[in-house]
Motif scaffolding. Structure first.
Motif, PDB file in Angstrom:
ATOM      1  N   GLU A   1       0.826  -1.135  -0.098  1.00 40.94           N
ATOM      2  CA  GLU A   1       0.164  -0.116  -0.032  1.00 40.94           C
ATOM      3  C   GLU A   1       0.869   1.315   0.074  1.00 40.94           C
ATOM      4  OE1 GLU A   1      -3.067   0.397   3.118  1.00 40.94           O
ATOM      5  OE2 GLU A   1      -3.374  -1.571   2.809  1.00 40.94           O
TER       6      GLU A   1
ATOM      7  N   ASP B   1      -2.736  -2.348 -10.037  1.00 36.86           N
ATOM      8  CA  ASP B   1      -4.174  -2.869 -10.084  1.00 36.86           C
ATOM      9  C   ASP B   1      -4.798  -3.664  -8.596  1.00 36.86           C
ATOM     10  OD1 ASP B   1      -4.496  -1.304 -12.552  1.00 36.86           O
ATOM     11  OD2 ASP B   1      -4.018  -3.267 -13.532  1.00 36.86           O
TER      12      ASP B   1
ATOM     13  N   ASN C   1      -3.548  -3.757  -5.714  1.00 29.62           N
ATOM     14  CA  ASN C   1      -3.103  -3.127  -4.604  1.00 29.62           C
ATOM     15  C   ASN C   1      -4.102  -1.689  -4.160  1.00 29.62           C
ATOM     16  OD1 ASN C   1      -1.514  -5.052  -2.885  1.00 29.62           O
ATOM     17  ND2 ASN C   1      -0.138  -4.515  -4.590  1.00 29.62           N
ATOM     18  N   ARG C   2      -4.416  -1.328  -5.423  1.00 29.75           N
ATOM     19  CA  ARG C   2      -5.189  -0.029  -5.347  1.00 29.75           C
ATOM     20  C   ARG C   2      -6.409  -0.135  -4.366  1.00 29.75           C
ATOM     21  NH1 ARG C   2      -5.603   4.613  -8.925  1.00 29.75           N
ATOM     22  NH2 ARG C   2      -4.792   3.640 -10.736  1.00 29.75           N
ATOM     23  N   PRO C   3      -7.135  -1.214  -4.490  1.00 26.21           N
ATOM     24  CA  PRO C   3      -8.387  -1.240  -3.604  1.00 26.21           C
ATOM     25  C   PRO C   3      -8.122  -1.319  -2.118  1.00 26.21           C
ATOM     26  CG  PRO C   3      -8.541  -3.096  -5.280  1.00 26.21           C
ATOM     27  CD  PRO C   3      -6.901  -2.272  -5.279  1.00 26.21           C
ATOM     28  N   ALA C   4      -6.920  -1.853  -1.617  1.00 21.50           N
ATOM     29  CA  ALA C   4      -6.484  -1.773  -0.388  1.00 21.50           C
ATOM     30  C   ALA C   4      -6.327  -0.470   0.021  1.00 21.50           C
ATOM     31  CB  ALA C   4      -5.469  -2.736  -0.219  1.00 21.50           C
TER      32      ALA C   4
ATOM     33  N   ALA D   1      -7.465   2.220  -1.057  1.00 18.62           N
ATOM     34  CA  ALA D   1      -8.717   3.042  -1.073  1.00 18.62           C
ATOM     35  C   ALA D   1      -9.616   2.825   0.084  1.00 18.62           C
ATOM     36  CB  ALA D   1      -9.558   2.698  -2.414  1.00 18.62           C
ATOM     37  N   ALA D   2      -9.261   1.733   0.789  1.00 14.78           N
ATOM     38  CA  ALA D   2     -10.087   1.158   1.957  1.00 14.78           C
ATOM     39  C   ALA D   2      -9.621   1.621   3.007  1.00 14.78           C
ATOM     40  CB  ALA D   2     -10.207  -0.414   2.035  1.00 14.78           C
TER      41      ALA D   2
ATOM     42  N   GLU E   1     -10.105  10.628  -1.692  1.00 18.29           N
ATOM     43  CA  GLU E   1     -10.203  10.499  -3.402  1.00 18.29           C
ATOM     44  C   GLU E   1      -9.054  11.337  -3.884  1.00 18.29           C
ATOM     45  OE1 GLU E   1     -11.721   8.740  -5.798  1.00 18.29           O
ATOM     46  OE2 GLU E   1     -12.442   7.397  -4.147  1.00 18.29           O
TER      47      GLU E   1
ATOM     48  N   GLU F   1      -4.081   5.747 -13.667  1.00 19.96           N
ATOM     49  CA  GLU F   1      -4.642   4.536 -14.197  1.00 19.96           C
ATOM     50  C   GLU F   1      -3.820   3.832 -14.834  1.00 19.96           C
ATOM     51  OE1 GLU F   1      -7.386   3.067 -13.459  1.00 19.96           O
ATOM     52  OE2 GLU F   1      -7.950   4.534 -12.107  1.00 19.96           O
TER      53      GLU F   1
END
Lengths: 43, 519, 107
Positions: free
Chosen positions: B99, B121, B123-126, B128-129, B135, B143
């Protein structure tokens, strides 16, 4: 026979023990010539 | 006007691959002893994410455990898992390396951090959480990322500093200039790690203080890195750079430097800026240091224990105008090691501890808790550097004995009663006094403590500009408004008691008179 | 021991002759004292610095050891060092230093 009088002394002090400059003052008081004095830092 | 401690944030980043690639003990070994046993043995001593989560000192650093609880755990700690294994804590969080590499890219405004597409791709969700990541920060990560081939080429041909995760090359930091060593890939990497961890600390502290980001008017960075180019090597300014990413739109700032003493200097500066009315809200912040990762690794490996210096640290403290409840910084009780103080330990401790107290009519035993250098002894003891906080407490106690304020036989009990067990990573400025501010704030507000002294000490001689040592100290104490209120309450109570006593005496007197009259 | 400090020790020993040089240490622990003393007598035990494999055999003492302490001006020692005797494990330091000197000191 004295250990320090008229000797060239190298000092490796320690920041968390005795710093170099404090040892230097002692060594000079014993008649030694301090040629190098430094203080190490482990943290 | 008074300045108070409104909140603090403490963060750690687990950086196992940076230990090997960026810690100076390891990079030096790669130069002088590339085929040596140490580098061969090192990988098997690297801790996993699960291991760092359950490491007691880490859970204390982020506020899930109190230092008093740690003190009750027998040392060593590396083999005694903590019952709390949370990554998020009361004061901040631990962030895993994957992260953090994305956060580094978000903190890079010069298009220097390149990451492999699949890695981002995945690790971005982690990231973001993560509750402190908004944002605005997430949107800074493009991207479209880079191919693995291109990253390998940049590292091989363009002097880029590799970014690794679990031994795999997943990205790199490019140099920012072809010739200027101050903008080399190595320096940019070091500075971006410092900046990104400072951003984490800032966001955590502001959240904990419960203030709006727009209230922050000034940020002081007190880390130990330097950013600039060949014409102004330490030009700065980490403070404003981190404030920008953290979204502190109304803040400016500057960098304070002074080796490990810098955080204490910065706290005094922040308190003075607020107390003078110059700014209403000042945040002191610092990110961590890659160079010190694995600093004592040789001793740890030799003794068969894990590499414990695998965490980049960060902290931030929010200082505001008096709110009537938060603990205040007493600017009349500052200690300072001056040019003339000398380096004798008794003079150093005398200038930092005894002198400011004496000036205020207090004794060494009048401070409830001292927070000098809070290095984790689990790290330093196996390296032959001893228990640094304990040595400091012994020095303070020894001085108290010399001054006749403490009996010699009380030396040991003083270190427990007025001391703490160290828990901070050996990240130079990070352990220096400040790790306790978060706990001190809460313990003072809970009425458990009244006065706490924070002591910062710095090895200026390492810069080869002077042989001098340095240090400053300050006292955090119960808010005098809150104290007045308490006194008024106490006074009210005692007034009632006096009334009761008078009434009782009158009754007795009357009874005695009656008895006499009846005789 | 710091690599630069090792380099300086080596240079001064060459310049003045190892028999004329004394090293004074201020380490915080017995083990660290022993390692530093070993470095300037038998060579760098960590195989990292310029003293790796170089056995200078220099005279080396910790500033708190009685042999050197008695040569200092007592007032200076009292002002500069004495408080640390309450902090350091002086006996442990003396044991480590004595052991290293007995093994490796040449003068």
């Amino acid at each position: 026979m004295s250990i320090l009088a008229d000797k060239k002394v190298i000092i490796i002090g320690d920041r968390d023990g005795i710093p170099g400059m404090a040892i230097q003052a002692c060594a000079e008081s014993a008649g030694a010539t301090v040629v190098f004095s430094s203080t190490e830092c482990f943290v | 006007m008074k300045s108070v401690i409104k909140g603090a944030g403490y963060i750690l980043v687990h950086t196992p691959d940076m230990v090997l690639h960026n810690g100076t003990t390891q990079t030096t070994e790669m130069i002088v002893n590339p085929d040596g046993q140490y580098l061969k043995d090192l990988p098997s001593h690297i801790r996993t994410w699960e291991q760092v989560l359950e490491y007691w000192p880490n859970q204390v650093y982020i506020g899930n455990k109190h230092p008093d609880e740690l003190a009750a755990v027998p040392q060593p700690w590396y083999n005694k898992p903590c019952d709390v294994k949370e990554r998020y804590g009361h004061f901040g969080q631990m962030m895993p390396q994957q992260e953090f590499l994305l956060l580094m890219q978000a903190c890079d405004v010069f298009d220097l951090v390149k990451l492999e597409q699949g890695f981002v791709d995945a690790n971005r969700p982690a990231l973001a959480a993560n509750p402190i990541i908004d944002e605005g920060i997430l949107g800074r990560i493009p991207e479209k990322q880079t191919s693995a081939e291109e990253i390998a080429r940049l590292v091989a041909e363009e002097h880029s500093e590799g970014l690794y995760h679990l031994g795999q090359l997943v990205g790199c930091v490019n140099r920012a200039h072809d010739i200027d060593v101050n903008l080399s890939a190595h320096v940019m990497h070091e500075n971006l790690v410092s900046k990104a961890s400072s951003v984490m600390a800032l966001l955590s502290a502001i959240k904990n203080a419960g203030i709006d980001k727009n209230e922050v008017e000034y940020v002081v960075d007190c880390a130990e890195e330097a950013c600039g180019d060949m014409n102004q090597r330490g030009g700065g300014n980490f403070a404003k750079s981190a404030a920008e990413i953290a979204g502190l739109m109304h803040a400016t700032g500057s960098d304070a430097r002074g080796f490990c003493a810098a955080p204490a200097h910065a706290m005094i500066e922040a308190a003075a800026l607020v107390a003078s009315g110059a700014y209403k809200t000042v945040v002191v912040t610092a990110g961590g240091c890659t160079a010190k990762l694995g600093m004592n690794g040789k001793d740890h490996v030799k003794k068969g224990i894990p590499i414990l210096e695998d965490m980049v640290g960060g902290f931030a403290v929010v200082v505001t105008q008096d709110d009537g409840v938060s603990p205040e910084i007493n600017l009349n009780m500052l200690g300072r090691h001056s040019v003339g103080t000398g380096s004798a330990p008794q003079n150093v401790i005398g200038s930092l501890v005894a002198e400011p107290l004496e000036r205020n009519g207090l004794k060494i035993t009048d401070i409830d808790k001292y927070s000098p250098e809070m290095q984790n002894p689990d790290i330093t003891k196996p390296a032959g550097a001893g228990d640094v906080p304990l040595s400091n407490y012994k020095m303070i106690a020894a001085l108290a004995v010399k001054r006749g304020e403490l009996e010699r036989k009380q030396l040991a009990s003083f270190t427990v009663q007025h001391g703490l067990t160290g828990w901070a990573p050996t990240q130079g400025h990070i352990p220096s006094g400040v790790p306790y501010i978060g706990f001190a704030r809460e313990d003072i507000m809970a009425g458990k403590l009244h006065r706490v002294m924070i002591i910062g000490k710095g090895s200026l001689f390492l810069g080869r500009m002077t042989n001098l040592f340095d240090g400053v100290s300050f006292v955090i104490q119960t808010n005098s408004g809150a104290e007045e209120e308490k006194k008024t309450e106490e006074a009210a109570v005692s007034e009632q008691q006096v009334r009761g006593m008078i009434a009782e005496a009158m009754r007795d007197f009357a009874a005695a008179l009656l008895a006499k009259a009846e005789e | 021991m710091d690599l630069e400090n090792q380099k300086r020790v080596k240079e001064f020993a060459e310049q003045y002759g190892p028999e004329n040089v004394v090293v004074l240490l201020g380490a915080a622990e017995g083990e660290a004292s022993g390692l530093a003393a070993e470095t300037v007598t038998n060579g760098d035990p960590t195989y990292a610095g310029p003293l790796t494999g170089v056995s200078l055999g220099l005279r080396v003492y910790h500033v708190c050891e009685p042999e050197v302490k008695e040569e200092f001006d007592p007032d200076v020692y009292d002002e500069q060092v004495s408080m640390m005797e309450m902090v350091l494990d002086v006996d442990d330091i003396i044991n480590e230093m004595t052991s290293i000197r007995e093994q490796y000191c040449k003068y």
